[in-house]
Design an enzyme around this catalytic site. Structure first.
Site, PDB file in Angstrom:
ATOM      1  N   GLY A   1      14.125  47.983  40.987  1.00  0.00           N
ATOM      2  CA  GLY A   1      14.578  46.773  40.925  1.00  0.00           C
ATOM      3  C   GLY A   1      15.724  46.607  39.944  1.00  0.00           C
ATOM      4  O   GLY A   1      16.472  45.333  40.008  1.00  0.00           O
TER       5      GLY A   1
ATOM      6  N   ASP B   1       5.827  40.973  34.755  1.00  0.00           N
ATOM      7  CA  ASP B   1       4.747  39.947  35.339  1.00  0.00           C
ATOM      8  C   ASP B   1       3.340  40.415  34.482  1.00  0.00           C
ATOM      9  O   ASP B   1       3.365  39.747  33.394  1.00  0.00           O
ATOM     10  CB  ASP B   1       4.610  40.368  36.597  1.00  0.00           C
ATOM     11  CG  ASP B   1       3.738  39.575  37.403  1.00  0.00           C
ATOM     12  OD1 ASP B   1       3.013  38.579  36.994  1.00  0.00           O
ATOM     13  OD2 ASP B   1       3.271  39.833  38.554  1.00  0.00           O
TER      14      ASP B   1
HETATM   15  P1  IMP Z   1       4.141  44.158  35.979  1.00  0.00           P
HETATM   16  O1  IMP Z   1       3.775  45.550  35.532  1.00  0.00           O
HETATM   17  O2  IMP Z   1       2.968  43.473  36.486  1.00  0.00           O
HETATM   18  O3  IMP Z   1       4.404  43.529  34.859  1.00  0.00           O
HETATM   19  O4  IMP Z   1       5.329  44.104  36.955  1.00  0.00           O
HETATM   20  C1  IMP Z   1       6.527  44.658  37.077  1.00  0.00           C
HETATM   21  C2  IMP Z   1       7.060  44.955  38.199  1.00  0.00           C
HETATM   22  O5  IMP Z   1       6.533  44.351  39.450  1.00  0.00           O
HETATM   23  C3  IMP Z   1       8.443  44.713  38.334  1.00  0.00           C
HETATM   24  O6  IMP Z   1       9.409  45.740  37.679  1.00  0.00           O
HETATM   25  C4  IMP Z   1       8.928  44.381  39.582  1.00  0.00           C
HETATM   26  O7  IMP Z   1       9.235  45.467  40.272  1.00  0.00           O
HETATM   27  C5  IMP Z   1       7.315  43.893  40.366  1.00  0.00           C
HETATM   28  N1  IMP Z   1       7.224  42.435  40.348  1.00  0.00           N
HETATM   29  C6  IMP Z   1       6.633  41.667  39.622  1.00  0.00           C
HETATM   30  N2  IMP Z   1       6.879  40.320  39.918  1.00  0.00           N
HETATM   31  C7  IMP Z   1       7.661  40.504  41.062  1.00  0.00           C
HETATM   32  C8  IMP Z   1       8.205  39.346  41.945  1.00  0.00           C
HETATM   33  O8  IMP Z   1       7.865  38.265  41.925  1.00  0.00           O
HETATM   34  N3  IMP Z   1       9.084  39.676  42.815  1.00  0.00           N
HETATM   35  C9  IMP Z   1       9.211  41.014  43.098  1.00  0.00           C
HETATM   36  N4  IMP Z   1       8.682  42.182  42.291  1.00  0.00           N
HETATM   37  C10 IMP Z   1       7.899  41.696  41.199  1.00  0.00           C
HETATM   38 MG    MG Z   2      10.405  47.100  38.799  1.00  0.00          MG
END
Ligand code: IMP
Ligand code: MG
Length: 180
Positions: free
Chosen positions: A43, A102
């Site tokens: 991403g 996130d």
């Molecule tokens: P976390 O571990 O929940 O903080 O997620 C981080 C990863 O989840 C990011 O690097 C993204 O690849 C994916 N992610 C989180 N939110 C979104 C979204 O709204 N759209 C697409 N990918 C997301």
């Molecule tokens: Mg990611």
């Protein structure tokens, strides 16, 4: 592809403008540090390449791939290392480049891993931050935009591997993932 987008949150022009500002800050912070910039695949790759072109500093670039998403629209909370770095991070100043924070699980995993391996400092630049989604306490040092708790795609962000190549960040129509 554009028909699946409910609303554009950040246009190409808005992204460019914000990246100009962020890159200026990062250039000032890192001009004498020769950092290792770590881009979190897949991403953050678009954001990373657009940012490093704006940064007038000596820096190295490496990639790491971690996964926590398993295809859906919400995180499982478990992070796994899919592809490791090529570089040794010991005693290096590290700048992690992320697309979005996130729940925070991914970032916490990465920061812990790099510190365990002896990094001198670890800072984080993320294009997007979804503070409402947070499940573990972790903070990015540089944030492009704070975003609402919606599922976003574009400019690197995907749904099931698609939409990364949209030149803007938008909200995906819920109908697209509800039918899966
Ligand atoms: P976390 O571990 O929940 O903080 O997620 C981080 C990863 O989840 C990011 O690097 C993204 O690849 C994916 N992610 C989180 N939110 C979104 C979204 O709204 N759209 C697409 N990918 C997301
Ligand atoms: Mg990611």
């Amino acid at each position: 592809m554009n028909n699946d987008i409910e609303r554009v949150l950040y246009s190409k022009e808005e992204l460019n403008r914000r990246m100009d500002e962020l890159a200026k800050q990062l250039t000032a912070e890192y001009k004498d540090q020769r950092p290792l910039i770590i881009s979190v695949m897949t991403g953050a790759v678009l954001f990373t390449v657009d940012m490093i072109k704006r940064m007038d500093i000596m820096a190295k670039l490496d990639f790491i791939d971690v996964s926590s998403y398993y295809g859906g629209t919400s995180s499982t909370g478990k992070v796994k290392l899919v592809q490791d770095l090529k570089s040794d991070v010991r005693d290096r100043s590290i700048l992690i480049m992320e697309d979005i924070v996130d729940t925070g699980h991914t970032l916490k995993y990465l920061i812990d891993l790099l510190k365990e391996r002896g990094a001198k400092s670890v800072k984080v630049c993320t294009l997007l931050d979804k503070p409402e989604g947070r499940q573990v306490e972790v903070k990015a040092d540089y944030v492009g935009f704070n975003v609402p708790n919606e599922f976003l795609v574009g400019y690197g962000l995907d749904y099931q591997g698609y939409y990364r190549n949209l030149p803007y960040v938008g909200i995906l129509k819920p109908a697209v993932y509800e039918k899966d």
